[in-house]
Design a protein around this motif. Structure first.
Motif, PDB file in Angstrom:
ATOM      1  N   LYS A  86       0.834  -1.207   0.000  1.00 13.23           N
ATOM      2  CA  LYS A  86       0.000   0.000   0.000  1.00 13.23           C
ATOM      3  C   LYS A  86       0.868   1.256   0.000  1.00 13.23           C
ATOM      4  N   LYS A  87       1.934   1.247   0.781  1.00 18.14           N
ATOM      5  CA  LYS A  87       2.854   2.386   0.842  1.00 18.14           C
ATOM      6  C   LYS A  87       3.482   2.639  -0.532  1.00 18.14           C
ATOM      7  N   GLU A  88       3.949   1.562  -1.171  1.00 18.38           N
ATOM      8  CA  GLU A  88       4.555   1.686  -2.506  1.00 18.38           C
ATOM      9  C   GLU A  88       3.541   2.221  -3.513  1.00 18.38           C
ATOM     10  N   LEU A  89       2.318   1.698  -3.459  1.00 16.09           N
ATOM     11  CA  LEU A  89       1.292   2.114  -4.413  1.00 16.09           C
ATOM     12  C   LEU A  89       0.877   3.569  -4.209  1.00 16.09           C
ATOM     13  N   ASN A 117       1.825   4.781 -13.395  1.00 15.22           N
ATOM     14  CA  ASN A 117       3.069   4.421 -12.718  1.00 15.22           C
ATOM     15  C   ASN A 117       2.820   3.386 -11.627  1.00 15.22           C
ATOM     16  N   ALA A 118       1.682   3.498 -10.941  1.00 11.31           N
ATOM     17  CA  ALA A 118       1.349   2.580  -9.854  1.00 11.31           C
ATOM     18  C   ALA A 118       1.179   1.144 -10.354  1.00 11.31           C
ATOM     19  N   ILE A 119       0.685   0.983 -11.570  1.00  9.25           N
ATOM     20  CA  ILE A 119       0.522  -0.368 -12.125  1.00  9.25           C
ATOM     21  C   ILE A 119       1.883  -1.027 -12.296  1.00  9.25           C
ATOM     22  N   GLU A 120       2.834  -0.282 -12.816  1.00 10.43           N
ATOM     23  CA  GLU A 120       4.200  -0.795 -12.971  1.00 10.43           C
ATOM     24  C   GLU A 120       4.793  -1.142 -11.604  1.00 10.43           C
ATOM     25  N   THR A 121       4.563  -0.271 -10.625  1.00 11.39           N
ATOM     26  CA  THR A 121       5.060  -0.513  -9.271  1.00 11.39           C
ATOM     27  C   THR A 121       4.471  -1.803  -8.711  1.00 11.39           C
ATOM     28  N   GLN A 154       6.729  -4.668  -7.494  1.00  9.50           N
ATOM     29  CA  GLN A 154       6.882  -4.719  -6.043  1.00  9.50           C
ATOM     30  C   GLN A 154       6.083  -5.820  -5.352  1.00  9.50           C
ATOM     31  N   ALA A 155       4.874  -6.128  -5.819  1.00 18.47           N
ATOM     32  CA  ALA A 155       4.057  -7.135  -5.124  1.00 18.47           C
ATOM     33  C   ALA A 155       4.773  -8.483  -5.036  1.00 18.47           C
ATOM     34  N   PRO A 156       5.282  -9.033  -6.150  1.00 22.67           N
ATOM     35  CA  PRO A 156       5.997 -10.309  -6.033  1.00 22.67           C
ATOM     36  C   PRO A 156       7.298 -10.183  -5.226  1.00 22.67           C
ATOM     37  N   LYS A 157       7.955  -9.042  -5.363  1.00 24.06           N
ATOM     38  CA  LYS A 157       9.219  -8.827  -4.647  1.00 24.06           C
ATOM     39  C   LYS A 157       8.997  -8.803  -3.128  1.00 24.06           C
ATOM     40  N   GLN A 161      -5.937   1.375 -18.642  1.00 25.08           N
ATOM     41  CA  GLN A 161      -6.323   0.152 -19.350  1.00 25.08           C
ATOM     42  C   GLN A 161      -5.199  -0.331 -20.275  1.00 25.08           C
ATOM     43  N   HIS A 162      -4.572   0.603 -20.974  1.00 26.65           N
ATOM     44  CA  HIS A 162      -3.487   0.238 -21.895  1.00 26.65           C
ATOM     45  C   HIS A 162      -2.298  -0.352 -21.143  1.00 26.65           C
ATOM     46  N   LYS A 163      -1.953   0.255 -20.026  1.00 25.91           N
ATOM     47  CA  LYS A 163      -0.819  -0.241 -19.230  1.00 25.91           C
ATOM     48  C   LYS A 163      -1.133  -1.623 -18.657  1.00 25.91           C
TER      49      LYS A 163
END
Length: 167
Positions: free
Chosen positions: A32-35, A45-49, A53-56, A137-139
């Motif tokens: 949540k902090k990262e997002l 940018n949050a989608i990329e994060t 980050q989630a699996p990491k 949606q595109h990302k």
């Protein structure tokens, strides 16, 4: 000469629900902090994060005897599909047959499993709601071509945090 021998339990042994819940809570709060930080820059940018980050974070918090992650029937990441032991319990949470905040089950003689619902909050709707902007949606389509994790409303169960751990 006196020889002393002793045995230590490995530090990675998780024997209490409390420890497991704290680890799951840590996964949720770190993600949540990262997002939130990424959302300040841009939701795209949050989608990329989240993708990175989630699996990491899940991997960093997991140990030899504790594995944690996220799962959903409508998963975004294909790696986050339910394991066999989870399915009936997830269904029971969705139909509100289970009303507790989480559930612990015995998977085998040495392993327990824990699942805890992820409830859709207002912030989640940006990427998981019904009216997602075209750039987002595109990302999502680029990173997750088989995404199923949209169409949620506030308060719906969007997925689950899960853990398996040795007793």
């Amino acid at each position: 000469m006196i020889l002393l021998t002793f045995s230590l339990l490995p530090l990675s042994t998780f024997s209490s629900e409390k420890e497991v819940l704290q680890t799951i809570q840590s996964l949720g709060s770190q993600l949540k902090k990262e997002l939130k930080s990424s959302m300040r820059k841009s939701p795209v940018n949050a989608i990329e994060t989240c993708h990175i980050q989630a699996p990491k974070i899940s991997s960093e918090l997991s140990t030899k005897d504790l594995k944690i992650g996220r799962v959903s029937f409508k998963n975004r990441n294909p790696d986050n599909k339910p394991k066999d032991w989870m399915i009936s319990y997830m269904e029971d949470f969705h139909i509100k047959k289970i009303k507790s905040p989480y559930l612990v089950v015995q998977i085998d003689s040495k392993t327990k499993g824990l699942i805890k619902p992820i409830v859709t909050a207002p912030l989640c709707l940006t990427c998981h709601g019904e009216n997602i902007s075209t750039p987002i949606q595109h990302k999502i389509k680029k990173l997750y071509p088989n995404d199923k994790a949209t169409g949620y409303k506030i308060g719906q169960i969007r997925g689950f945090f899960w853990a398996t751990y040795k007793e």
